[in-house]
Scaffold this active site. Structure first.
Site, PDB file in Angstrom:
ATOM      1  N   CYS A  24     -20.367  50.073  30.098  1.00  0.00           N
ATOM      2  CA  CYS A  24     -21.579  49.279  30.203  1.00  0.00           C
ATOM      3  C   CYS A  24     -22.370  49.346  28.896  1.00  0.00           C
ATOM      4  O   CYS A  24     -22.355  50.351  28.206  1.00  0.00           O
ATOM      5  CB  CYS A  24     -22.525  49.718  31.313  1.00  0.00           C
ATOM      6  N   ARG A  36     -18.083  47.220  25.392  1.00  0.00           N
ATOM      7  CA  ARG A  36     -18.405  48.341  26.281  1.00  0.00           C
ATOM      8  C   ARG A  36     -18.153  48.006  27.756  1.00  0.00           C
ATOM      9  O   ARG A  36     -18.235  48.883  28.617  1.00  0.00           O
ATOM     10  CB  ARG A  36     -19.870  48.739  26.111  1.00  0.00           C
ATOM     11  N   TRP A  82     -19.098  47.574  33.022  1.00  0.00           N
ATOM     12  CA  TRP A  82     -17.774  48.121  33.328  1.00  0.00           C
ATOM     13  C   TRP A  82     -17.946  48.769  34.690  1.00  0.00           C
ATOM     14  O   TRP A  82     -18.619  49.790  34.817  1.00  0.00           O
ATOM     15  CB  TRP A  82     -17.374  49.139  32.264  1.00  0.00           C
ATOM     16  N   ASN A 131     -26.836  52.139  32.394  1.00  0.00           N
ATOM     17  CA  ASN A 131     -25.488  52.561  32.005  1.00  0.00           C
ATOM     18  C   ASN A 131     -25.338  54.012  32.432  1.00  0.00           C
ATOM     19  O   ASN A 131     -26.115  54.858  32.002  1.00  0.00           O
ATOM     20  CB  ASN A 131     -25.349  52.424  30.481  1.00  0.00           C
ATOM     21  N   GLY A 132     -24.340  54.276  33.296  1.00  0.00           N
ATOM     22  CA  GLY A 132     -24.142  55.650  33.760  1.00  0.00           C
ATOM     23  C   GLY A 132     -23.848  55.658  35.244  1.00  0.00           C
ATOM     24  O   GLY A 132     -23.478  54.626  35.818  1.00  0.00           O
ATOM     25  N   GLU A 164       0.655  58.358  19.965  1.00  0.00           N
ATOM     26  CA  GLU A 164      -0.388  57.363  19.698  1.00  0.00           C
ATOM     27  C   GLU A 164       0.206  55.945  19.752  1.00  0.00           C
ATOM     28  O   GLU A 164      -0.420  55.024  20.278  1.00  0.00           O
ATOM     29  CB  GLU A 164      -1.043  57.656  18.339  1.00  0.00           C
ATOM     30  N   LYS A 222      -1.049  52.990  22.345  1.00  0.00           N
ATOM     31  CA  LYS A 222      -1.498  51.658  21.895  1.00  0.00           C
ATOM     32  C   LYS A 222      -0.753  50.581  22.664  1.00  0.00           C
ATOM     33  O   LYS A 222      -1.338  49.600  23.133  1.00  0.00           O
ATOM     34  CB  LYS A 222      -1.260  51.455  20.388  1.00  0.00           C
ATOM     35  N   GLU A 265      -1.949  50.374  26.346  1.00  0.00           N
ATOM     36  CA  GLU A 265      -3.293  49.916  26.668  1.00  0.00           C
ATOM     37  C   GLU A 265      -3.525  48.454  26.350  1.00  0.00           C
ATOM     38  O   GLU A 265      -4.299  47.801  27.024  1.00  0.00           O
ATOM     39  CB  GLU A 265      -4.364  50.806  26.044  1.00  0.00           C
ATOM     40  N   HIS A 292      15.979  67.068  28.308  1.00  0.00           N
ATOM     41  CA  HIS A 292      15.542  67.940  29.412  1.00  0.00           C
ATOM     42  C   HIS A 292      15.013  67.116  30.586  1.00  0.00           C
ATOM     43  O   HIS A 292      14.257  67.622  31.402  1.00  0.00           O
ATOM     44  CB  HIS A 292      14.479  68.920  28.903  1.00  0.00           C
ATOM     45  N   LYS A 324     -14.829  50.764  25.716  1.00  0.00           N
ATOM     46  CA  LYS A 324     -14.764  51.473  24.436  1.00  0.00           C
ATOM     47  C   LYS A 324     -15.290  52.895  24.534  1.00  0.00           C
ATOM     48  O   LYS A 324     -14.797  53.786  23.857  1.00  0.00           O
ATOM     49  CB  LYS A 324     -15.591  50.670  23.421  1.00  0.00           C
TER      50      LYS A 324
HETATM   51  C1  F6R Z   1      -7.512  54.427  22.828  1.00  0.00           C
HETATM   52  C2  F6R Z   1      -8.885  54.856  22.821  1.00  0.00           C
HETATM   53  C3  F6R Z   1      -9.291  55.935  23.747  1.00  0.00           C
HETATM   54  C4  F6R Z   1     -10.317  56.849  23.088  1.00  0.00           C
HETATM   55  C5  F6R Z   1     -10.854  57.863  24.107  1.00  0.00           C
HETATM   56  C6  F6R Z   1     -11.814  58.834  23.466  1.00  0.00           C
HETATM   57  O1  F6R Z   1      -7.287  53.412  21.914  1.00  0.00           O
HETATM   58  O2  F6R Z   1      -9.694  54.339  22.099  1.00  0.00           O
HETATM   59  O3  F6R Z   1      -8.198  56.673  24.199  1.00  0.00           O
HETATM   60  O4  F6R Z   1      -9.714  57.495  22.019  1.00  0.00           O
HETATM   61  O5  F6R Z   1     -11.495  57.186  25.140  1.00  0.00           O
HETATM   62  O6  F6R Z   1     -12.917  58.173  22.942  1.00  0.00           O
HETATM   63  P1  F6R Z   1     -13.823  58.839  21.833  1.00  0.00           P
HETATM   64  O7  F6R Z   1     -12.966  59.020  20.628  1.00  0.00           O
HETATM   65  O8  F6R Z   1     -14.943  57.884  21.612  1.00  0.00           O
HETATM   66  O9  F6R Z   1     -14.277  60.160  22.384  1.00  0.00           O
END
Ligand code: F6R
Length: 621
Positions: free
Chosen positions: A2, A28, A75, A101-102, A493, A497, A500, A516, A616
């Site tokens: 949010c 967000r 969100w 937000n929360g 990583e 990517k 997601e 394994h 985000k």
């Molecule tokens: C993936 C991504 C998330 C963040 C995670 C932590 O692309 O962006 O996995 O890395 O939510 O977020 P931060 O780094 O803001 O604590």
């Protein structure tokens, strides 16, 4: 999780600015959007479920009278993404509006009590209790500020919230606890917002609100109250980020723009060297253990940190997921340096862990967002100088985190040679980006057929005949990524990517671990990305490549230019400057994987900037 914005203007219509600001926070949350403005003793409200552009096309959100107002992108947590659950929420007679937000953890008991007093609720949200509580308190004679104070004494949980009331025109009262909120102080325009991209176009003067402080925005200025309601002064920081940094600047998506900004991020983050040296000088003699704590992509950066610090500085290093921290962090003491990595600096799990670690250990935050909660709570901060990252999938901030970690490990281990090498990394990344068409072209193989051409139908009807075609990845729903040592974190990583933003199930394994168990899943329908940079582990990862190839997997090899072994054994390959050895591979080899996930997402007609179900900044546990 949010985004909220509030704005008070002097003699100017607020809705266009409010709309522009809240649009910048769409990263967000994109389940719904809503705006409320105050005008002539009335609250004007427009809101609905859907992305900003969709709802605006339907409702014309800029068309609301009034010089003050609040806005929200959602969100969803409590209640589905519907119009009725969208913010702003109103009290029963529509005279008070609130954005939040929360999560209000005790909202059910408050709701019950309010219902018994005659209040009706129309939504399934936790937020709707807030405007009704404010209403209840204002009816006892309190003003809006006093009523908001009373509300935060009653609600439990995390919040950044802003309220307006028609009885106090041209005023916004806002507060926060465990969710971010900044205050923007412009010329005759005053803002609150969840994050700076919302207001950079209007002001660079930012103040940060601490837990349970109140801010009151009026047409004549801004005032702050501490948790005991004393009027306080605040430092105002002039932040250097420009509004352009939060625009796409000709790129089709933020993600690809941000991938392209990575060499700049590296150069800028290398400027943190003196700060890192200062921190190292302060702590080095006093620590015998390092613990990284982070989530998601930041966790993957931490894994690289473990390998680097253990090998360069010979300090025992552990890595914990922030959400698991409380279950296993009992061995912390004053000799442990606990490093929190977070792009946003607002991730709830990370902040919770930081609060626990602060009680016994030295803490360091590696963060991108200036002034965010982690930077204010940790003993030391290193900034990843990436500028605002808008794409939900982290790319340039991950690279910034890695650079900060490489600097820290090199300086802890007195390894100036490695630092020298880091200055070449931007060039290697630019070489990768110059060849992005190879990946774009390859990613098109993942495009799903919207209509199956007639001539393919007979083949399709034969089981596996179509699926097993090695040069055709349209059907692919599962992939593996393998690497060893430093490349293992790249595999993790790369897989995250792809998951997601392309919604392809992707597993990352350490090459040696495959046999394994997971190798049982490999067959000719499961492509495997093999990370094989030059170095000590090359021969071993090539053996792992052979193992999956023997089970029918298509091999996508990422390795060095001139690596004939890899070239001959891969079905597809992407080749990188051979000067990039396994030690610095995480900084460069991740780039083709970011491009792969981006272009596969585009090929499958998805929006890489706004992956479903994600936001985000994750401000709830
Ligand atoms: C993936 C991504 C998330 C963040 C995670 C932590 O692309 O962006 O996995 O890395 O939510 O977020 P931060 O780094 O803001 O604590």
């Amino acid at each position: 999780m949010c985004g909220i914005v509030g704005c008070v203007l002097k003699n100017k219509e607020v809705a266009p600015i409010l709309f522009d600001s809240i649009s910048k926070l769409e990263y967000r949350g994109y389940d719904s959007i809503g705006l409320a403005t105050g005008h002539n003793n009335k609250i004007n409200l427009k809101k609905d479920a859907g992305k900003v552009a969709e709802v605006d096309a339907k409702l014309d959100l800029k068309d609301l009278d009034g010089t003050y107002g609040i806005a929200h992108v959602r969100w969803a947590t409590h209640g589905d993404p519907s119009k009725v659950n969208s913010h702003p929420h109103l009290n029963n007679d529509g005279t008070i509006a609130v954005v939040h937000n929360g999560i209000i953890e005790n909202y059910l008991s408050i709701k019950k009590e309010l219902e018994s007093e005659g209040y009706d609720f129309v939504s399934d949200t936790d937020t709707e209790v807030i405007p009704n509580l404010i209403d209840k308190y204002m009816k006892t004679g309190l003003d809006l500020t006093q009523a908001v104070r009373k509300v935060i004494n009653v609600i439990e949980g995390a919040y950044a919230l802003a309220a307006i009331s028609v009885s106090e025109p041209n005023r916004i009262v806002a507060t926060r606890k465990d969710s971010p909120l900044i205050v923007g102080i412009g010329e005759e325009e005053y803002f609150i917002a969840s994050d700076s991209p919302a207001i950079l176009k209007y002001t660079n003067n930012i103040a940060y609100l601490e837990k349970d402080e109140l801010v009151i925005l009026d047409e004549d200025g801004v005032s702050f109250l501490d948790e005991n309601d004393n009027l306080i002064g605040k430092d105002v920081e002039v932040i250097q980020w420009s509004p352009d940094m939060a625009e796409k600047e000709g790129f089709p998506h933020f993600m690809i723009k941000e991938i392209n900004e990575q060499s700049t991020t590296i150069r800028n983050t290398l400027n943190e060297k003196d700060n890192v040296q200062f921190i190292v000088d302060e702590i080095k003699e006093d620590i015998n253990k390092v613990l990284f704590v982070a989530c998601g992509t930041s966790y993957h950066a931490s894994l690289t940190g473990k390998y680097l610090i253990e090998s360069l500085a010979e300090i025992q290093t552990e890595v914990l997921l922030a959400s698991e921290f409380k279950y296993s962090a009992s061995s912390l003491n004053e000799k442990t340096l606990v490093i929190f990595i977070s792009q946003s600096g607002e991730t709830a799990d990370t902040l919770k862990a930081l609060d626990i670690a602060n009680k016994s250990s030295k803490t360091l935050a590696i963060v991108n967002v200036r002034g965010s909660s982690a930077t204010r709570r940790a003993d030391y901060t290193i900034y990843t100088q990436a500028g605002p990252e808008i794409g939900v999938a982290a790319t340039k901030t991950y690279i910034g985190q890695l650079v900060a970690i490489y600097l820290l490990a090199s300086l802890l281990g007195d390894n100036e040679n490695l630092i020298e090498k880091l200055y070449d990394v931007p060039r290697y990344i630019e070489e990768v980006l110059a060849k992005e068409d190879i990946i774009k072209h390859f990613s098109n193989k993942f495009k799903k057929l919207s209509k199956v051409p007639k001539y393919i139908k007979p083949i399709l009807s034969m089981p596996h005949a179509y699926k097993g075609l090695k040069n055709n990845f349209r059907h692919v729903e599962d992939m593996f990524f393998i690497g060893r040592g430093y490349s293992y974190s790249i595999a993790l990583e790369g897989a995250l990517k792809l998951k997601e933003i392309s919604y392809i199930h992707a597993e990352a394994y350490a090459g040696g671990e495959l046999k394994h168990g997971p190798i049982a899943l490999i067959d000719d329908d499961v492509p495997v990305v093999v990370l094989a940079p030059p170095g000590r582990d090359h021969r071993k990862i090539m053996s792992n490549l052979e193992e999956v190839k023997a089970r029918g997997a298509s091999i996508i090899g990422i390795g060095a230019i001139g690596d004939e072994d890899l070239i001959s054994k891969s079905d597809y390959n992407f080749l990188i400057n051979s000067e990039v050895d396994e030690l610095i591979a995480p900084l460069v080899y991740i780039v083709p994987l970011q491009l792969l996930s981006y272009y596969v997402s585009v090929a499958r007609n998805l929006n890489p900037d706004k992956p479903k179900n994600l936001a985000k900044c994750v401000t709830v546990e």
